[in-house]
Design an enzyme around this catalytic site. Sequence first.
Site, PDB file in Angstrom:
ATOM      1  N   ASN A  96       0.860  -1.181   0.000  1.00 57.65           N
ATOM      2  CA  ASN A  96       0.000   0.000   0.000  1.00 57.65           C
ATOM      3  C   ASN A  96       0.901   1.237   0.000  1.00 57.65           C
ATOM      4  O   ASN A  96       1.530   1.547   1.000  1.00 57.65           O
ATOM      5  CB  ASN A  96      -0.890  -0.035   1.261  1.00 57.65           C
ATOM      6  CG  ASN A  96      -1.731   1.213   1.406  1.00 57.65           C
ATOM      7  OD1 ASN A  96      -1.815   2.037   0.492  1.00 57.65           O
ATOM      8  ND2 ASN A  96      -2.368   1.362   2.562  1.00 57.65           N
ATOM      9  N   HIS A 154      -9.343   0.767   5.445  1.00 56.42           N
ATOM     10  CA  HIS A 154      -8.008   0.926   6.040  1.00 56.42           C
ATOM     11  C   HIS A 154      -8.114   1.833   7.266  1.00 56.42           C
ATOM     12  O   HIS A 154      -8.920   2.765   7.287  1.00 56.42           O
ATOM     13  CB  HIS A 154      -7.054   1.533   5.002  1.00 56.42           C
ATOM     14  CG  HIS A 154      -5.631   1.494   5.470  1.00 56.42           C
ATOM     15  ND1 HIS A 154      -5.119   2.423   6.331  1.00 56.42           N
ATOM     16  CD2 HIS A 154      -4.627   0.615   5.221  1.00 56.42           C
ATOM     17  CE1 HIS A 154      -3.856   2.130   6.588  1.00 56.42           C
ATOM     18  NE2 HIS A 154      -3.527   1.035   5.925  1.00 56.42           N
ATOM     19  N   GLU A 182      -5.165  -5.588  10.548  1.00 59.24           N
ATOM     20  CA  GLU A 182      -4.129  -4.598  10.817  1.00 59.24           C
ATOM     21  C   GLU A 182      -4.403  -3.926  12.157  1.00 59.24           C
ATOM     22  O   GLU A 182      -5.219  -2.986  12.228  1.00 59.24           O
ATOM     23  CB  GLU A 182      -4.120  -3.524   9.721  1.00 59.24           C
ATOM     24  CG  GLU A 182      -3.779  -4.048   8.359  1.00 59.24           C
ATOM     25  CD  GLU A 182      -3.148  -2.975   7.481  1.00 59.24           C
ATOM     26  OE1 GLU A 182      -2.144  -3.279   6.840  1.00 59.24           O
ATOM     27  OE2 GLU A 182      -3.649  -1.832   7.459  1.00 59.24           O
TER      28      GLU A 182
END
Length: 363
Positions: free
Chosen positions: A41, A137, A276
């Site tokens: 990313n 995200h 994450e």
Amino acid sequence: MKTAVPKVYRNYYRQRTANQWLKVKAEVGDPGAIRPFLAGNWKMNMIPRSGVALAARIFDICKDIKDVDIGLAPPFTGLSTLADYIKPDFLRSEYGLGRNVFLLAQDTFFESKGAFTGEISAEMLAAIGVDRVIIGHSDRRTNLGKYFGFGPSIAKRLSRAFLTQELGHLKAKEGVDPQILAALEHLTAEGNQDILAGMARFLEEEMRERAGESDEAIQKKVQACLTHGVQVVLCCGENREAREAQETFSLLDRQLRIGLEVVSPRTAGEVVIAYEPVWAVGEGASPAKPEQISEVHDFIRNLIMDLYGEQIASTIRILYGGNVKPDNIVEIMNIPGVDGALVGGASLKANDFAQIIRFGLNT
Ligand code: PEP
């Protein structure tokens, strides 16, 4: 409230280590086997030309690698240029790569067209050859308030002058919720300025720390992608506060159940999940410990089994993200249940990201 860690899902394919993975090379690609997926990313970095140069350096070091999938996520402005560069025929002839290189976008909007200045739809991404979109995200789930200054505008609305004026307007209307009127009367009353100032400060702080994409918006984005034939990398992860309050599992459960509500068993194969932990992401943070990663990946796979059954649970890819680097990728990929990595900082350095892609090779 603490959610108990569920019974660990008995998985068939996750026992393999990086070295075992090499030995079972022939098996990779068989139905049910999981191909590792290493995705970079780039966030808000790289002009289109630099992105192509970076990709070329990565491919140079990763020549002939066929047994992992590679993902590159440039910013929106770099997508078209990179899409033209990573055509499978060219990658095959130049680098011995091919259909294992995927173009990722970092976000999308859920409407397909219209008056949404600055937004990009999944349909538009599909039209330029984007394969997958990163959705949810943590930069977008939690950091938007910091950048877009929602806080001060809330605080401004909690001034006595503004609320008094609003109260006047509302009183002149019919059918206004009496509870709203009572609350405004109270807040604007003489002597209650301190309460108002405290609330304004509290909300300002909350908005700065927490305002970002909601689970519901993320769900709509997932749906938009799947509708337009674009795959999804659905991110989830707890912040430090949630981990310390032992709310990791209940939070992940909520994020994933809502995000996946629009994913049917038929489309589940189009989704990759990326765990994450927010506290482990970015410069200066440390990666999660192997036992923390393992416990959460088992939790997620178990949840997928609850939602879609054993077959999908044994094939869906669950990536880890948060300070993955060349010196910890082997250890991370050795954790049963980890099928790849979503890499931020290290994906901007050709050597580092190439070493991450080559984690299963000894050279
Ligand atoms: C990310 O932003 O998705 C990420 C994992 O970043 P980093 O690898 O730099 O921690």
